[in-house]
Design a protein around this motif. Sequence first.
Motif, PDB file in Angstrom:
ATOM      1  N   GLY A 155       8.214   1.940  -5.970  1.00 51.94           N
ATOM      2  CA  GLY A 155       9.326   1.503  -6.793  1.00 51.94           C
ATOM      3  C   GLY A 155       9.723   2.487  -7.855  1.00 51.94           C
ATOM      4  O   GLY A 155       9.078   3.495  -8.101  1.00 51.94           O
ATOM      5  N   GLY A 156      10.799   2.194  -8.479  1.00 46.30           N
ATOM      6  CA  GLY A 156      11.584   3.050  -9.355  1.00 46.30           C
ATOM      7  C   GLY A 156      10.859   4.222  -9.932  1.00 46.30           C
ATOM      8  O   GLY A 156      10.893   5.309  -9.383  1.00 46.30           O
ATOM      9  N   LEU A 157      10.153   4.004 -10.960  1.00 45.56           N
ATOM     10  CA  LEU A 157       9.630   5.139 -11.685  1.00 45.56           C
ATOM     11  C   LEU A 157       8.128   5.268 -11.507  1.00 45.56           C
ATOM     12  O   LEU A 157       7.545   6.268 -11.855  1.00 45.56           O
ATOM     13  CB  LEU A 157       9.973   4.968 -13.174  1.00 45.56           C
ATOM     14  CG  LEU A 157       9.628   6.131 -14.090  1.00 45.56           C
ATOM     15  CD1 LEU A 157      10.271   7.414 -13.597  1.00 45.56           C
ATOM     16  CD2 LEU A 157      10.073   5.845 -15.495  1.00 45.56           C
ATOM     17  N   GLY A 158       7.529   4.233 -10.887  1.00 46.14           N
ATOM     18  CA  GLY A 158       6.070   4.174 -10.868  1.00 46.14           C
ATOM     19  C   GLY A 158       5.406   5.448 -10.421  1.00 46.14           C
ATOM     20  O   GLY A 158       4.706   6.114 -11.168  1.00 46.14           O
ATOM     21  N   ALA A 159       5.695   5.826  -9.188  1.00 45.14           N
ATOM     22  CA  ALA A 159       5.018   6.989  -8.631  1.00 45.14           C
ATOM     23  C   ALA A 159       5.402   8.239  -9.400  1.00 45.14           C
ATOM     24  O   ALA A 159       4.581   9.074  -9.733  1.00 45.14           O
ATOM     25  CB  ALA A 159       5.384   7.150  -7.161  1.00 45.14           C
ATOM     26  N   LYS A 180       4.771  -6.193  -9.506  1.00 39.48           N
ATOM     27  CA  LYS A 180       4.639  -6.320  -8.055  1.00 39.48           C
ATOM     28  C   LYS A 180       4.641  -4.929  -7.435  1.00 39.48           C
ATOM     29  O   LYS A 180       5.320  -4.020  -7.878  1.00 39.48           O
ATOM     30  CB  LYS A 180       5.801  -7.138  -7.500  1.00 39.48           C
ATOM     31  CG  LYS A 180       5.671  -8.645  -7.769  1.00 39.48           C
ATOM     32  CD  LYS A 180       6.707  -9.390  -6.943  1.00 39.48           C
ATOM     33  CE  LYS A 180       6.877 -10.830  -7.389  1.00 39.48           C
ATOM     34  NZ  LYS A 180       5.666 -11.639  -7.156  1.00 39.48           N
ATOM     35  N   ILE A 181       3.882  -4.795  -6.384  1.00 33.49           N
ATOM     36  CA  ILE A 181       3.830  -3.527  -5.676  1.00 33.49           C
ATOM     37  C   ILE A 181       5.122  -3.283  -4.891  1.00 33.49           C
ATOM     38  O   ILE A 181       5.522  -2.141  -4.676  1.00 33.49           O
ATOM     39  CB  ILE A 181       2.591  -3.484  -4.751  1.00 33.49           C
ATOM     40  CG1 ILE A 181       2.327  -2.068  -4.260  1.00 33.49           C
ATOM     41  CG2 ILE A 181       2.729  -4.416  -3.567  1.00 33.49           C
ATOM     42  CD1 ILE A 181       1.629  -1.220  -5.264  1.00 33.49           C
ATOM     43  N   TYR A 182       5.784  -4.342  -4.476  1.00 34.53           N
ATOM     44  CA  TYR A 182       7.032  -4.139  -3.747  1.00 34.53           C
ATOM     45  C   TYR A 182       8.192  -4.306  -4.723  1.00 34.53           C
ATOM     46  O   TYR A 182       8.268  -5.259  -5.479  1.00 34.53           O
ATOM     47  CB  TYR A 182       7.168  -5.089  -2.547  1.00 34.53           C
ATOM     48  CG  TYR A 182       7.006  -6.563  -2.870  1.00 34.53           C
ATOM     49  CD1 TYR A 182       5.743  -7.160  -2.825  1.00 34.53           C
ATOM     50  CD2 TYR A 182       8.096  -7.351  -3.207  1.00 34.53           C
ATOM     51  CE1 TYR A 182       5.579  -8.490  -3.120  1.00 34.53           C
ATOM     52  CE2 TYR A 182       7.939  -8.696  -3.507  1.00 34.53           C
ATOM     53  CZ  TYR A 182       6.675  -9.260  -3.463  1.00 34.53           C
ATOM     54  OH  TYR A 182       6.496 -10.580  -3.759  1.00 34.53           O
ATOM     55  N   THR A 183       9.070  -3.313  -4.703  1.00 34.78           N
ATOM     56  CA  THR A 183      10.235  -3.344  -5.595  1.00 34.78           C
ATOM     57  C   THR A 183      11.515  -3.489  -4.796  1.00 34.78           C
ATOM     58  O   THR A 183      12.574  -3.713  -5.378  1.00 34.78           O
ATOM     59  CB  THR A 183      10.334  -2.036  -6.405  1.00 34.78           C
ATOM     60  OG1 THR A 183      10.517  -0.948  -5.479  1.00 34.78           O
ATOM     61  CG2 THR A 183       9.094  -1.802  -7.237  1.00 34.78           C
TER      62      THR A 183
END
Lengths: 317, 285
Positions: free
Chosen positions: A14-18, A51-54
């Motif tokens: 998701g968005g900025l996480g990684a 949540k892990i899924y974005t």
Amino acid sequence: MAVWGLGSRLGLRGGLGAGRLLCPRFQSRGPQGVEDGDGPQPSLKTSKIPKIYTKTGDKGFSSTFTGERRPKDDQVFEAVGTTDELSSAIGFAVELVAEKGHPFAEELQKIQCSLQDIGSALATPRSSAREAHLSNLLSQPAARAQRWDPVRVSPGTPVSLARRPREGRPSRAGGSGLQSPSGWTGHGGGFLGLGGDGPHGRVLLLLGSSGCAAFEAGPILELEQWIDRYSSQLPPLTAFILPSGGKSSSALHFCRAVCRRAERRVVPLVQMGETDANVAKFLNRLSDYLFTLARYAAMKEGNQEKIYKKNDPSDRA
Amino acid sequence: MAVWGLGSRLGLRGGLGAGRLLCPRFQSRGPQGVEDGDGPQPSLKTSKIPKIYTKTGDKGFSSTFTGERRPKDDQVFEAVGTTDELSSAIGFAVELVAEKGHPFAEELQKIQCSLQDIGSALATPRSSAREAHLRCAAFEAGPILELEQWIDRYSSQLPPLTAFILPSGGKSSSALHFCRAVCRRAERRVVPLVQMGETDANVAKFLNRYSDGIWRVPLSKTRHVAGAHTFISTEGRRRARRVGHRDAAENEAGTVPVPGEVKVSSGEAVVKTRSTQHKNKGTVQ
């Protein structure tokens, strides 16, 4: 930014996480999940566990580290994803190798760390990279020293993903970072990814922050040293061998074949000037290392490697 | 000549290594490592053990058996490398199969040898092959017929499939299912080369036949029927029969249970799916 494949390798989506955790400097985007306007809007009762899924990738697009949005079947993601697949294959091989008590399990885990760096480099195509993407902070000894250290914690220890503390401030164990007896005193330049559960407990990867596009030659030289060391203990090859020799050995042969595939995916990016040539060199050398290690594992376990025999029509019943 | 992918599979790298041992007649090139001028030159104090890494491929190119230098992402190397990956997957499956004492481990190793020959054929593209190369380029029909005999022999011991099965059934079985899937990928990589006339059509036929047959082998030991919502191993059938389930008893007789839930003892994996009217032989195309 969502780096599909790479993000999922780290277990972050998701968005900025990684992006935030891999390249901590790049915080130019909005909060996780609203990058493209197609993620969920945060509700008033915000859940403390993200949540892990974005769902940001549901339309078939993902972002590189340079901020470009590209379709998921782009060559860059194919290369990143195959590198991820290689790291996963190695992870499985490590389990078999560790079961047999081989000492080179740690080398393989170091290689997985290098593959993480390779993924970062691949996800930073030069054609869209700004100066900040290209700079390499590995000249800083502290960051370099952190690069290779796997940190183990005992099974059952609760672990949370660490957020990068601000520049110059060391993290506090149990504070914003890792909750484990081993603590984590990063120098403000690292983050943790969660590895798999093995017989020795969870293995965490402590990675230094770095410029993303460059990949050094150091890991290549280290591979060559390892290859030379194992080769010197092996009898010379005088015939073709089949992938065989016990479970550790054949798992390493499989890793070798996946490594070749990763190299095939990387080579066109290098030829287009999008990726550091050291990435392809590392993968080329790695397949030689995996081959050597497969033979070494078979030898250590006392397993015979099967030799190629030409198909003889008279052998058929 | 350096046959990348094939060479590494065989443990041989650099100039003539792979070529010499695969096709001993082709000794027209210089010593190992000096083929392209970008490998290390042999020093006066030659090390007795040649290094496995020659660095000739560091720039992203490798050679076919016909001496052509091509980029590593060329279709030829993709096909050779995927065949190599298949052989490696089979190698791992063989270890699991041998652990259980199955007699077909040797057949799988013969198949690995055939895959070596397939690699040689793929690495000898016809468009650049001289007369002497063509003997390496050919792949006979014999191994295909042998595969068909093995498939017929195992199939004769299996009840007919009337529903989809999931890749499952224990470690040997699921490893062989994985090999089947990699084989399909190898076939996909080979088919364009056959269509371009670069490779013997028997290569694609062999891979097609292999993937048709290999997944049937483990079914002689276990039965996994998704359409029937259940996964019942040999041991599970015995336990279920003791509990007195008619479905399980029918299964024991060799018929496929009708869709429905079969209670098996704890520890058995039960696959529950939505009810479906599909009756399919489950052949993989």
